[in-house]
Design an enzyme around this catalytic site. Structure first.
Site, PDB file in Angstrom:
ATOM      1  N   PRO A 225      98.053  18.568  13.915  1.00 54.86           N
ATOM      2  CA  PRO A 225      97.587  18.243  15.271  1.00 54.86           C
ATOM      3  C   PRO A 225      96.421  17.252  15.349  1.00 54.86           C
ATOM      4  O   PRO A 225      95.316  17.589  15.785  1.00 54.86           O
ATOM      5  CB  PRO A 225      97.201  19.611  15.824  1.00 54.86           C
ATOM      6  N   CYS A 226      96.677  16.015  14.978  1.00 58.92           N
ATOM      7  CA  CYS A 226      95.618  15.002  14.989  1.00 58.92           C
ATOM      8  C   CYS A 226      95.122  14.695  16.401  1.00 58.92           C
ATOM      9  O   CYS A 226      94.025  14.152  16.561  1.00 58.92           O
ATOM     10  CB  CYS A 226      96.082  13.736  14.282  1.00 58.92           C
ATOM     11  N   HIS A 227      95.889  15.085  17.427  1.00 58.27           N
ATOM     12  CA  HIS A 227      95.421  14.891  18.808  1.00 58.27           C
ATOM     13  C   HIS A 227      94.203  15.760  19.111  1.00 58.27           C
ATOM     14  O   HIS A 227      93.499  15.510  20.084  1.00 58.27           O
ATOM     15  CB  HIS A 227      96.549  15.179  19.810  1.00 58.27           C
TER      16      HIS A 227
END
Length: 147
Positions: free
Chosen positions: A111-113
């Site tokens: 989940p780089c967001h």
């Protein structure tokens, strides 16, 4: 390989040997839909259900990028961490963290967001020129109740 619809977008996952190796957003489905547990997990996630996406993956990345993305993968649903926090945990610079996050081949699955800047949300790299990365990042964070 499968695609999951999310509003006007599709989230596509490339699997090899039962593990995700690439995921990306597009404005059209790259693959057919699936009734696999992984597709159902993503459908629930994109419908707004509080779901930790747990899809096994294989990273094709440098050891540094792998370390950064492993740290990113620990950020829980609905939470964010700053680039500087991850940098401090790994004894590196926020800019280096940003470059590693930019190379994430598995957005949403890793989940780089959920990684943001101190003063602004930060960027979000997408492979489709029809999609604005920053708007997509905000939309994902809104989905998780961050905004």
């Amino acid at each position: 390989m499968f695609s999951v619809k999310w509003g006007e977008l599709y989230f596509n996952v490339v699997m090899e040997g039962g593990k995700a190796v690439k995921s990306y957003f597009s404005t059209y489905p790259s693959f057919s839909s699936s009734d696999s547990e992984y597709a159902r997990q993503l459908e629930r996630y994109f419908s707004g259900e509080r779901v930790e996406v747990r899809i096994p993956y294989r990273l094709k990345a440098s050891s540094f990028t792998r370390r950064v993305l492993e740290e990113v993968s620990r950020i829980p649903y609905g939470m964010v961490r700053m680039y500087s926090d991850i940098a401090k945990a790994l004894n590196t610079s926020p800019r280096a963290v940003g470059q590693a996050v930019k190379r994430n081949p598995l957005p949403v699955i890793i989940p780089c967001h959920r990684v943001v800047g101190k003063k602004e949300i930060g960027g979000y790299t997408v492979s489709c020129s029809d999609i604005d990365g920053k708007s997509l990042k905000k939309r994902l964070l809104r989905l998780e109740g961050v905004f």
